[in-house]
Design a protein around this motif. Structure first.
Motif, short mmCIF file in Angstrom:
data_model
loop_
_atom_site.label_atom_id
_atom_site.label_comp_id
_atom_site.label_asym_id
_atom_site.label_seq_id
_atom_site.Cartn_x
_atom_site.Cartn_y
_atom_site.Cartn_z
N GLN A 1 1.17 -1.35 -0.18
CA GLN A 1 0.06 0.17 -0.02
C GLN A 1 0.96 1.29 0.35
N ALA A 2 1.98 1.35 0.00
CA ALA A 2 3.18 2.40 0.35
C ALA A 2 2.94 3.43 -0.74
N GLY A 3 3.01 2.76 -1.66
CA GLY A 3 2.50 3.74 -3.29
C GLY A 3 1.48 4.70 -2.64
N ALA A 4 0.37 4.26 -2.33
CA ALA A 4 -1.37 4.97 -2.54
C ALA A 4 -1.03 5.91 -1.60
N ILE A 5 0.12 5.91 -0.46
CA ILE A 5 -0.56 7.28 0.65
C ILE A 5 0.25 8.33 0.11
N LEU A 6 0.16 9.22 1.00
CA LEU A 6 0.76 10.82 1.32
C LEU A 6 1.39 10.62 2.06
N ALA A 7 2.94 10.99 2.58
CA ALA A 7 3.09 11.31 3.52
C ALA A 7 3.98 12.71 3.49
N VAL A 8 4.91 12.23 5.12
CA VAL A 8 5.37 13.88 5.30
C VAL A 8 6.71 13.10 5.42
N LEU B 1 -11.19 9.11 -2.28
CA LEU B 1 -9.97 10.11 -2.12
C LEU B 1 -9.35 9.07 -0.87
N SER B 2 -10.61 9.75 0.16
CA SER B 2 -9.51 9.06 1.66
C SER B 2 -9.17 7.32 1.53
N ASP B 3 -10.41 6.60 0.57
CA ASP B 3 -10.27 5.02 0.53
C ASP B 3 -8.93 4.28 -0.45
N ALA B 4 -8.59 5.59 -1.49
CA ALA B 4 -7.69 5.64 -2.53
C ALA B 4 -6.70 5.41 -2.48
N PHE B 5 -6.46 7.02 -2.15
CA PHE B 5 -5.54 8.03 -2.44
C PHE B 5 -4.09 7.89 -1.29
N PHE B 6 -5.54 9.43 -0.48
CA PHE B 6 -4.65 9.82 0.69
C PHE B 6 -5.48 9.53 1.74
N THR B 7 -4.84 9.95 2.96
CA THR B 7 -5.37 9.36 4.16
C THR B 7 -6.80 10.31 4.70
N SER B 8 -7.70 10.35 4.82
CA SER B 8 -8.40 10.88 5.07
C SER B 8 -8.63 12.18 6.25
N TYR B 9 -7.13 12.18 7.06
CA TYR B 9 -6.13 13.18 8.05
C TYR B 9 -5.95 13.98 6.55
N GLY C 1 -6.03 1.72 -2.18
CA GLY C 1 -6.52 1.46 -3.88
C GLY C 1 -8.01 1.75 -4.16
N SER C 2 -8.38 2.76 -5.78
CA SER C 2 -9.07 2.66 -5.34
C SER C 2 -10.20 1.70 -5.22
N PRO C 3 -11.31 1.79 -4.58
CA PRO C 3 -12.61 1.31 -4.32
C PRO C 3 -13.78 1.08 -5.72
N LEU C 4 -13.53 2.12 -6.56
CA LEU C 4 -14.57 1.45 -7.37
C LEU C 4 -13.87 0.83 -8.68
N THR C 5 -12.32 0.75 -8.43
CA THR C 5 -12.04 -0.35 -9.08
C THR C 5 -11.78 -1.53 -9.01
N THR C 6 -11.96 -1.89 -7.69
CA THR C 6 -12.31 -3.45 -6.80
C THR C 6 -13.89 -4.11 -7.83
N ILE C 7 -15.11 -2.66 -7.55
CA ILE C 7 -15.81 -3.26 -7.35
C ILE C 7 -16.17 -3.58 -9.21
N SER C 8 -16.39 -2.34 -9.59
CA SER C 8 -15.60 -2.57 -11.66
C SER C 8 -15.43 -3.75 -11.48
N ILE D 1 -12.95 -2.41 5.17
CA ILE D 1 -11.91 -1.53 5.62
C ILE D 1 -11.44 -1.01 4.53
N ARG D 2 -11.87 -1.36 3.01
CA ARG D 2 -11.16 -0.58 2.02
C ARG D 2 -11.70 0.28 1.73
N MET D 3 -13.35 0.52 2.26
CA MET D 3 -14.24 1.02 1.32
C MET D 3 -14.82 1.72 2.35
N ARG D 4 -14.29 2.23 3.08
CA ARG D 4 -15.24 2.88 4.51
C ARG D 4 -15.62 4.03 4.63
#
Length: 627
Positions: A13-20, A136-144, A292-299, A541-544
């Protein structure tokens, strides 16, 4: 998990998160926000803790993308910052939305119908964009990060609106009596709508990320954690109402008496203050790693199921690929994590029997290799499909709630709105449901729920679906009460000889309208809080975040549906020589009581529809089912 703690488990999952970056410990969280970098696996691998000291939350990181630790991150303290932020966020939004129609009409010189449509479009868009924030919170960024970015966007939008309201040159010229008012156009209109829809985008991102961020702070593997999470969602609605109370009283008064530039300025300052308040809790938050994108999984699952069904493989004994754990197991405890996801290759289980048409997506030999799906993905999509009927059944409730800001206000405007020497403006009537929610929320959490737990001997006391059902029943009662009150109001108008004179207030107190506000406010408390927690706890949890955003999407669709029903009613009842039920300038000539009875009937049918799906629903989580 004791022992050496590293971030190897998060590599997928590392590549999907923006961090500091963590090189400077003296920088403030706000500075880190503007220096977001991709998650560094090499840096994470260097962060190790001595064996036996602490355990970490699997699948979660702190605000600097280091492993989130038990005892240091999450819990009610972290959630308390979210509750405080919600008061300020909702105040900033509703301070203008509740009175915006007057601003567009009086200062932007739009017609009443165009003003109303623009307000409806603005609010509907804001709530629908919550789906984008959740995605966006589920797929690419943290909700934070999604909250912080969204708050900044809303802040910029409010600055634009404040500047325009402050400067006469950025508004259409004032018009005197006897002159034609010039509607806002050109660059001035562009500035107005740019500000409004920047606010809508920011509000959508906040609504889509903030509730899920607060819910993520609790340990759902323990009864205490689940009870605290339930309390959080209950008080989230309470804090939402606190912000609304200040908005529809103090800020509306400022806008009407001191000027709209001051009203926009209050909202601007409020949303700005919410950012450092949110950042103050940074060291306490645990943030779910995007997967990652939950919509991709659903589709992918839906397409694979269709293609594999149409192109059945000759080998009918195809096995299925591995999955994390069977979500249909009621004792699984919902301890989903990244570590468990990585263990999927070591467990071989079969899909559940529900929604069997999707099981074909988990075939070992799909039609196209790119459509290969795991059993876990298939089960996740099944859960999403199962909660959608519950989502659909709440739209009618929100359609009823839309009446509070339309016909209910117009009813009150024809009545005596004085309380002693104080004259209450009809636009402030939303204070009634807000006050009812603020009174009922603590009573529900500290009196009703403990009693229900003792009576039912269950952890939740009242399940999510029962709570939503109570709200739907209260909405039916509210529409029936509204119809009865309207009959009484029209009877008073007839006896007073004021049916044709809409300029004089009727000799009946507007407090009669408070009864329908009472029931609809109570319905909103039960349903919204129950719906937020239901979607959060039941969704994978991936789509919350995306699932929780459905609560706001239901509200938006309910407002749109209300307008559609009014149009349909007028179209059907106005055929031939008959006059439409809901048309004309005089409310006394309306058949509003018939409309309310129709809404009562539709709500009753909707409740029967809800009972069908609620009775068939099987909870995934421990401690949430009926016992």
């Amino acid at each position: 998990m004791n022992g050496v703690v590293s971030c190897d488990d998060h590599s997928a999952q590392a590549g999907a998160i923006l961090a500091v970056p963590g090189s400077s410990l003296n920088l403030s969280p706000l500075i880190f926000l503007f220096s977001l970098n991709p998650f560094s696996e090499s840096k994470a691998n260097n962060m190790e803790l001595e064996a036996g000291q602490v355990t970490r939350w699997e699948g979660y990181v702190d605000w600097r993308s280091r492993p989130a630790l038990r005892g240091s991150h999450g819990g009610m303290l972290a959630a308390s910052f979210v509750l405080g932020v919600e008061i300020l966020e909702n105040l900033a939004f509703l301070a203008n939305a509740s009175n915006l129609v007057l601003y567009l009409k009086q200062y932007m010189h739009m017609s009443p119908s165009k003003s109303a449509n623009n307000v409806t479009n603005f609010m509907g868009t804001a709530f629908l964009l919550a789906l984008l924030g959740g995605f966006l919170s589920d797929a690419f960024f943290t909700s934070y990060h999604v909250y912080l970015i969204s708050a900044l966007i809303e802040f910029l939008g409010l600055i634009v609106l404040t500047i325009q309201a402050r400067s006469p040159s950025l508004k259409p010229p004032q018009c005197d009596e006897g002159t034609i008012c010039q509607e806002v156009n050109g660059g001035k209109a562009a500035m107005l709508f740019a500000g409004l829809y920047l606010v809508a985008l920011g509000v959508g991102g906040i609504k889509g990320s903030l509730p899920a961020h607060g819910g993520e702070q609790f340990d759902e593997s323990t009864p205490t954690g689940r009870k605290q999470r339930s309390t959080f969602f209950n008080y989230f609605v309470f804090c939402l109402s606190c912000g609304a109370l200040i908005a529809v009283t103090l800020v509306v008064w400022v806008e009407d008496n001191k000027g709209w530039e001051w009203g926009f300025a209050i909202s601007t300052i409020t949303i700005f203050v919410s950012i450092p308040l949110f950042l103050a809790g940074s060291t306490t938050y645990r943030n779910k790693i995007p997967s990652g994108s939950p919509l991709t999984t659903i589709s992918k699952v839906l397409i694979a199921a269709i293609l594999n069904c149409c192109c059945t493989n000759k080998n009918s004994s195809n096995a299925v690929v591995n999955m994390v754990s069977s979500p249909s197991d009621p004792h699984s405890g919902r301890k989903e994590s990244v570590e468990e996801t990585n263990k999927a290759s070591t467990s071989a289980e079969t899909p559940s029997e529900s929604l069997k048409f999707l099981n074909g997506a988990a075939a070992n030999k799909p039609v196209f290799s790119s459509l290969e799906c795991t059993v876990q993905q298939v089960e996740d999509v099944k859960i999403v499909l199962k909660v959608l009927p519950v989502f659909a059944c709440t739209i009618m409730l929100n359609c009823c709630l839309a009446q509070l800001s339309t016909f209910s206000v117009e009813q009150a405007a024809t009545m005596n709105t004085k309380l002693g020497s104080l004259k209450v403006p009809p636009a402030s009537l939303p204070v009634f449901p807000v006050l009812f929610i603020m009174i009922l929320a603590p009573i529900y959490d500290h009196v009703i729920i403990p009693y229900a737990r003792r009576t039912t001997k269950s952890e939740m006391g009242i399940s999510h679906l029962q709570r939503i059902g109570i709200g739907l029943v209260l909405s039916i009662v509210a529409m029936a009460v509204a119809a009865v009150v309207e009959v009484k109001r029209k009877r008073v108008a007839t006896h007073s000889g004021l049916v044709d004179d809409a300029t004089k207030p009727l000799p009946i107190s507007f407090l009669w309208i408070a009864f329908q506000y009472l029931f609809l406010g109570s319905a909103d408390l039960f349903t919204l809080a129950g719906l937020l927690e239901f979607f959060f706890s039941e969704a994978p949890i991936r789509m919350r975040s995306l699932a929780t955003s459905l609560s706001w999407a239901s509200l938006a669709i309910g407002y749109y549906l209300s307008s559609a029903i009014v149009s349909i009613v007028n179209s059907v009842t106005g055929k031939g020589s008959h006059k439409p039920w809901l048309s004309g300038a005089n409310l006394n000539h309306y058949h509003l009581e018939r409309f309310y009875w129709l809404m009562c009937l539709l709500s009753g049918l909707n409740f029967l529809h809800y009972l069908y799906w609620a009775a068939r629903y099987k909870y995934r989580g421990r401690g949430t089912a009926n016992e």
